[in-house]
Design an enzyme around this catalytic site. Sequence first.
Site, PDB file in Angstrom:
ATOM      1  N   GLY A  22      75.630 -31.804 -22.677  1.00 36.77           N
ATOM      2  CA  GLY A  22      74.196 -31.764 -21.934  1.00 36.77           C
ATOM      3  C   GLY A  22      73.215 -31.030 -22.985  1.00 36.77           C
ATOM      4  O   GLY A  22      73.617 -30.079 -23.519  1.00 36.77           O
ATOM      5  N   GLY A  27      72.492 -27.159 -16.597  1.00 34.00           N
ATOM      6  CA  GLY A  27      73.569 -26.652 -15.613  1.00 34.00           C
ATOM      7  C   GLY A  27      74.816 -26.481 -16.371  1.00 34.00           C
ATOM      8  O   GLY A  27      75.854 -26.376 -15.384  1.00 34.00           O
ATOM      9  N   ARG A 228      82.876 -12.353  11.398  1.00 32.84           N
ATOM     10  CA  ARG A 228      84.190 -12.527  12.324  1.00 32.84           C
ATOM     11  C   ARG A 228      83.660 -12.508  13.596  1.00 32.84           C
ATOM     12  O   ARG A 228      82.337 -12.164  13.956  1.00 32.84           O
ATOM     13  CB  ARG A 228      84.993 -11.015  12.215  1.00 32.84           C
ATOM     14  N   HIS A 229      84.310 -13.080  14.404  1.00 29.79           N
ATOM     15  CA  HIS A 229      83.875 -13.093  15.853  1.00 29.79           C
ATOM     16  C   HIS A 229      83.684 -11.572  16.647  1.00 29.79           C
ATOM     17  O   HIS A 229      84.075 -10.610  15.687  1.00 29.79           O
ATOM     18  CB  HIS A 229      85.169 -13.685  16.913  1.00 29.79           C
ATOM     19  N   ASN A 235      91.876  -7.433  19.988  1.00 32.00           N
ATOM     20  CA  ASN A 235      91.365  -6.280  18.923  1.00 32.00           C
ATOM     21  C   ASN A 235      91.348  -4.943  19.451  1.00 32.00           C
ATOM     22  O   ASN A 235      92.093  -4.186  18.860  1.00 32.00           O
ATOM     23  CB  ASN A 235      90.016  -6.795  18.581  1.00 32.00           C
ATOM     24  N   GLY A 241      96.757 -12.153  16.364  1.00 35.76           N
ATOM     25  CA  GLY A 241      96.768 -13.650  16.515  1.00 35.76           C
ATOM     26  C   GLY A 241      96.197 -13.866  18.252  1.00 35.76           C
ATOM     27  O   GLY A 241      95.222 -13.261  18.558  1.00 35.76           O
ATOM     28  N   ARG A 294      87.381 -16.709  20.808  1.00 29.95           N
ATOM     29  CA  ARG A 294      86.600 -15.788  20.419  1.00 29.95           C
ATOM     30  C   ARG A 294      85.459 -16.022  19.497  1.00 29.95           C
ATOM     31  O   ARG A 294      84.569 -15.070  19.453  1.00 29.95           O
ATOM     32  CB  ARG A 294      87.343 -14.692  20.045  1.00 29.95           C
ATOM     33  N   GLU A 314      92.593 -18.630  12.675  1.00 27.63           N
ATOM     34  CA  GLU A 314      93.137 -17.423  12.141  1.00 27.63           C
ATOM     35  C   GLU A 314      94.484 -17.737  11.485  1.00 27.63           C
ATOM     36  O   GLU A 314      95.108 -18.859  12.039  1.00 27.63           O
ATOM     37  CB  GLU A 314      92.979 -16.229  12.927  1.00 27.63           C
ATOM     38  N   LYS A 343     101.868  -9.905  -0.151  1.00 29.68           N
ATOM     39  CA  LYS A 343     101.124 -10.186   0.972  1.00 29.68           C
ATOM     40  C   LYS A 343     100.332 -11.684   0.785  1.00 29.68           C
ATOM     41  O   LYS A 343     100.093 -12.246   2.061  1.00 29.68           O
ATOM     42  CB  LYS A 343      99.979  -9.196   1.165  1.00 29.68           C
ATOM     43  N   HIS A 380      87.678 -15.723  11.432  1.00 30.94           N
ATOM     44  CA  HIS A 380      88.429 -14.638  11.531  1.00 30.94           C
ATOM     45  C   HIS A 380      88.760 -13.840  10.111  1.00 30.94           C
ATOM     46  O   HIS A 380      88.428 -14.398   8.963  1.00 30.94           O
ATOM     47  CB  HIS A 380      89.707 -15.256  11.977  1.00 30.94           C
ATOM     48  N   GLN A 381      89.439 -12.744  10.226  1.00 29.62           N
ATOM     49  CA  GLN A 381      89.585 -11.948   9.158  1.00 29.62           C
ATOM     50  C   GLN A 381      90.180 -12.391   7.764  1.00 29.62           C
ATOM     51  O   GLN A 381      89.804 -12.526   6.803  1.00 29.62           O
ATOM     52  CB  GLN A 381      90.465 -10.617   9.414  1.00 29.62           C
ATOM     53  N   TYR A 417      75.119 -18.595 -11.234  1.00 34.18           N
ATOM     54  CA  TYR A 417      76.235 -18.376 -11.799  1.00 34.18           C
ATOM     55  C   TYR A 417      77.274 -17.700 -10.964  1.00 34.18           C
ATOM     56  O   TYR A 417      78.266 -17.118 -11.185  1.00 34.18           O
ATOM     57  CB  TYR A 417      76.081 -17.542 -13.015  1.00 34.18           C
TER      58      TYR A 417
HETATM   59  P1  ATP Z   1      72.741 -23.672 -22.291  1.00 31.29           P
HETATM   60  O1  ATP Z   1      72.901 -24.902 -22.932  1.00 31.29           O
HETATM   61  O2  ATP Z   1      71.264 -23.220 -22.517  1.00 31.29           O
HETATM   62  O3  ATP Z   1      73.575 -22.657 -22.016  1.00 31.29           O
HETATM   63  P2  ATP Z   1      73.172 -24.943 -19.816  1.00 31.29           P
HETATM   64  O4  ATP Z   1      72.998 -26.409 -19.547  1.00 31.29           O
HETATM   65  O5  ATP Z   1      74.558 -24.100 -19.595  1.00 31.29           O
HETATM   66  O6  ATP Z   1      72.072 -24.288 -20.649  1.00 31.29           O
HETATM   67  P3  ATP Z   1      72.872 -23.132 -17.392  1.00 31.29           P
HETATM   68  O7  ATP Z   1      72.710 -21.934 -18.070  1.00 31.29           O
HETATM   69  O8  ATP Z   1      74.045 -23.676 -16.382  1.00 31.29           O
HETATM   70  O9  ATP Z   1      72.711 -24.523 -18.266  1.00 31.29           O
HETATM   71  O10 ATP Z   1      71.594 -23.348 -16.324  1.00 31.29           O
HETATM   72  C1  ATP Z   1      71.712 -23.055 -15.120  1.00 31.29           C
HETATM   73  C2  ATP Z   1      70.517 -23.855 -14.034  1.00 31.29           C
HETATM   74  O11 ATP Z   1      70.997 -24.974 -14.229  1.00 31.29           O
HETATM   75  C3  ATP Z   1      70.702 -22.807 -12.906  1.00 31.29           C
HETATM   76  O12 ATP Z   1      69.292 -22.837 -12.372  1.00 31.29           O
HETATM   77  C4  ATP Z   1      71.314 -23.947 -11.884  1.00 31.29           C
HETATM   78  O13 ATP Z   1      70.784 -24.144 -10.788  1.00 31.29           O
HETATM   79  C5  ATP Z   1      70.968 -25.397 -12.632  1.00 31.29           C
HETATM   80  N1  ATP Z   1      71.779 -26.596 -12.425  1.00 31.29           N
HETATM   81  C6  ATP Z   1      73.293 -26.395 -11.948  1.00 31.29           C
HETATM   82  N2  ATP Z   1      73.684 -27.469 -11.882  1.00 31.29           N
HETATM   83  C7  ATP Z   1      72.901 -28.362 -12.232  1.00 31.29           C
HETATM   84  C8  ATP Z   1      72.685 -29.996 -12.660  1.00 31.29           C
HETATM   85  N3  ATP Z   1      73.833 -30.539 -12.149  1.00 31.29           N
HETATM   86  N4  ATP Z   1      71.677 -30.395 -13.069  1.00 31.29           N
HETATM   87  C9  ATP Z   1      70.675 -29.670 -13.607  1.00 31.29           C
HETATM   88  N5  ATP Z   1      70.667 -28.334 -13.440  1.00 31.29           N
HETATM   89  C10 ATP Z   1      71.637 -27.809 -12.940  1.00 31.29           C
END
Ligand code: ATP
Length: 441
Positions: A22, A27, A228-229, A235, A241, A294, A314, A343, A380-381, A417
């Site tokens: 892209g 994004g 949580r509730h 509690n 449970g 709850r 839960e 755990k 629940h927790q 992010y």
């Molecule tokens: P670059 O190539 O510069 O690293 P990038 O394509 O990795 O850019 P991002 O850094 O991920 O772009 O851009 C983040 C922005 O894109 C955020 O504001 C996020 O809300 C928005 N975003 C997330 N998903 C999408 C999508 N499917 N289409 C367009 N924008 C999106």
Amino acid sequence: MRQPLYSLHPRDLSPHVLAMVGLPARGKTSIARKITRYLSWLGHPTRVFNVGNYRRNLLGAHHPANFFDPQNREARRTLDEMAMAALDDLLAWLGGGGEVAIFDATNSTRARRQIVSERCRDKGYPVVFIESICGDEAIVETNVRETKLRSPDYEGVDASEAVRDFRARIAHYARAYETVTDLESSYIKIIDVGRQLMLNRIHGYVPARLVPLLMNMHVAPRPIWLTRHGESIFNQQGLLGGDADLSPHGEAYARNLAAFIRGRARELGEASGMPGEPAWIPDDVVVWTSSLRRTMQTSRPLTQRSISWRALDEIDAGVCEGMTYDEIRLKMPHVFEARSADKFRYRYPRGESYEDVIQRLDPLIIELERQRSPMLVIAHQAVLRALYAYLMDKPPHTCPSLPIPLHTVIELIPTAYGCEERRFQLGPEVQSVGEAAIAHP
Ligand code: ATP
């Protein structure tokens, strides 16, 4: 007691490569991180290799737009070297036991994608390209302002100059950009933030798991409140449970919660609204509860409609339901010991483990991602620990020790992010007998 052999998902997954495609600010990194968070939470070791970080780490952050000009041969060679360094590390990581590696780069030409495909195929790793296409200028503008201006690339640079430079960078990439074609490879294309999704040759467990997630991702800002509730009779007595009613303190919390949500939703709602989307109001808040008394009683003073989900019930403590922590230690020392040893994976006899809880929450995560409204989840927790681990990208095995106290609202606001977190203690203050000890044996 020996745990039965069971499998929640295929354990013998062969490694996969997902390669983003892209223009800048589409994004890619945001999507890559969401995929990583989701697959890691489901138990598949997943890692992003971001070529931009290799460039910044090896060459420093400040590169003007003409560095990204496809005619700039010297810079081209340097950028290609950075991409190959990231790809080398990615392949080495998969060779060392990783399951899913995400190659986060523009990968905007057919020639580059061919190199990526060949190098992965040589190692026997299938590649799926995930292309984000966004022609909506308003979204791209928001993306640039929200994320790129905060990038180390533009530290100390005037905002309008940074926007102008980043737009010039996008224009350079756009001149050489070639969309992924059917003949080239497997791909998932996300068009205009999920308005359309195109799939080509998507086979296998991991790519198939990603489709519902990618279909439902959006960028509309909204808070997710986890609580949580209110305190229950169980509690107060330190019992595990069950399906107990709220205590008088719990009832008071339910009233405090309703007032808080109305006020906070109004406050945040006034600042909400993406380009082309209306701002939301307190009545838009979607309330989820479990099917237990709850949580439903905690939702009663709220004016918004609520939906109850069995998947939010839960963790099932099996034969230990209705016992106190001390009773378990005395009467079933083997349960106590086995649970202390692991755990996260320990499954109560005829009950569940944290790992089981994560698997049953999976469809709800997709529904949570789909919702564009603010959400209040009253649960629940153990269940909230699993949801919190997903939203805050915490390693799943840390679930059993994540702090989720009573009478506290955890506000999580998804960002590009990750999530921003705030906690609000609404009171009344309570001390649940034994429960903390059960949660952290
Ligand atoms: P670059 O190539 O510069 O690293 P990038 O394509 O990795 O850019 P991002 O850094 O991920 O772009 O851009 C983040 C922005 O894109 C955020 O504001 C996020 O809300 C928005 N975003 C997330 N998903 C999408 C999508 N499917 N289409 C367009 N924008 C999106």
